[in-house]
Design an enzyme around this catalytic site. Structure first.
Site, PDB file in Angstrom:
ATOM      1  N   ILE A   1      17.158 -18.028   2.709  1.00 61.81           N
ATOM      2  CA  ILE A   1      16.976 -17.843   4.396  1.00 61.81           C
ATOM      3  C   ILE A   1      15.959 -19.027   4.807  1.00 61.81           C
ATOM      4  CG2 ILE A   1      17.633 -15.379   4.488  1.00 61.81           C
ATOM      5  CD1 ILE A   1      13.918 -16.484   4.330  1.00 61.81           C
TER       6      ILE A   1
ATOM      7  N   VAL B   1       9.438 -16.882  -4.137  1.00 54.64           N
ATOM      8  CA  VAL B   1      10.492 -16.887  -4.587  1.00 54.64           C
ATOM      9  C   VAL B   1      11.420 -15.605  -4.233  1.00 54.64           C
ATOM     10  CG1 VAL B   1       9.848 -15.966  -6.884  1.00 54.64           C
ATOM     11  CG2 VAL B   1      12.016 -17.255  -6.741  1.00 54.64           C
TER      12      VAL B   1
ATOM     13  N   LYS C   1       5.192 -24.362  -5.204  1.00 53.99           N
ATOM     14  CA  LYS C   1       6.259 -23.253  -5.549  1.00 53.99           C
ATOM     15  C   LYS C   1       6.024 -22.900  -7.025  1.00 53.99           C
ATOM     16  CE  LYS C   1      10.777 -21.648  -5.284  1.00 53.99           C
ATOM     17  NZ  LYS C   1      11.152 -21.085  -3.869  1.00 53.99           N
TER      18      LYS C   1
END
Length: 230
Positions: free
Chosen positions: A14, A118, A38
């Site tokens: 998204i 994540v 990340k």
């Protein structure tokens, strides 16, 4: 490091990276030393330098000064499946101390860190460990990315409930138009704004540059840690 924020999403696919990298770029435009991170990424490609993930590379490229890849993405997993499955296949135990060490290294060179999650809020990383444990244990305020498509109102409300139930601070939400053909998009945005009870920090158009639409969020983060904090 003076501060950090966690970018969560209502689902996978998204636009968390689109938002996170755009936010890093917007903060850099304010003259801030900022890094994207990340902590865990699956679906990494083999390169001569090792496993590399496109999302993590985008965050690394937006960061100022540019950090090492290993600090941006300390756990890189090859298979493009749920991270706990990819880790099991690779024989990797995702350990919070490894993630935290990379986060702390980034903090020695950057005033702000934008940490991208994540998948959704409750994605498992391994036995007894979920993606939500990162902001919860590190006490990071959360910005929720809502993918604007059919079903987003329920997904957004469920995510907000989970974030609040886990004791995390929700700074606001950002809408990302993942479906350019979504009907009644303005009505849906108005409904989200009413129901989520936290500020809307930006609405991103489909396939449009993210940074210009994230000025409000960037200024709020910048002022919170770099102006209002002694």
């Amino acid at each position: 490091m003076k501060g950090a924020v966690f970018i969560a999403g209502t689902d996978t696919g998204i636009g968390k990276t689109w938002v996170a990298a755009g936010l890093v770029a917007a903060l850099a435009d304010l003259g801030t030393s900022v890094a994207g991170m990340k902590p865990v990424a699956s679906g990494c490609a083999a390169t001569p330098e090792g496993l590399r993930n496109d999302d993590a590379l985008a965050l690394q490229a937006a960061s100022r000064p540019r950090p090492t890849y290993g600090d941006v993405n300390p756990v890189a997993l090859a298979d493009a499946v749920a991270p706990h499955v990819a880790a099991s296949r690779a024989g990797v135990d995702i350990d919070m101390s490894t993630l935290r060490a990379a986060f702390d290294r980034l903090g020695t060179r950057h005033d702000l860190i934008v940490v991208e999650g994540v998948g959704g809020w409750l994605v498992p990383l391994g036995p007894g460990l979920q993606a939500s444990d990162i902001p919860r244990q590190w006490k990071l305020p959360v910005i929720l990315v809502v993918g604007l498509r059919l079903g987003c109102i329920s997904h957004a409300q469920l995510s907000v409930r989970a974030i609040v139930a886990d004791g995390c601070e929700l700074m606001g939400w950002i809408g990302n138009r993942v479906d350019p053909d979504m009907e009644a998009v303005d009505d849906n945005i108005a409904t989200l704004d009413r129901l989520l009870t936290v500020p809307c920090l930006g609405i991103l158009g489909h396939d449009q540059p993210a940074a210009p639409a994230l000025g409000v969020a960037a200024r709020q983060i910048h002022e919170r840690w770099l102006i209002n904090t002694p």
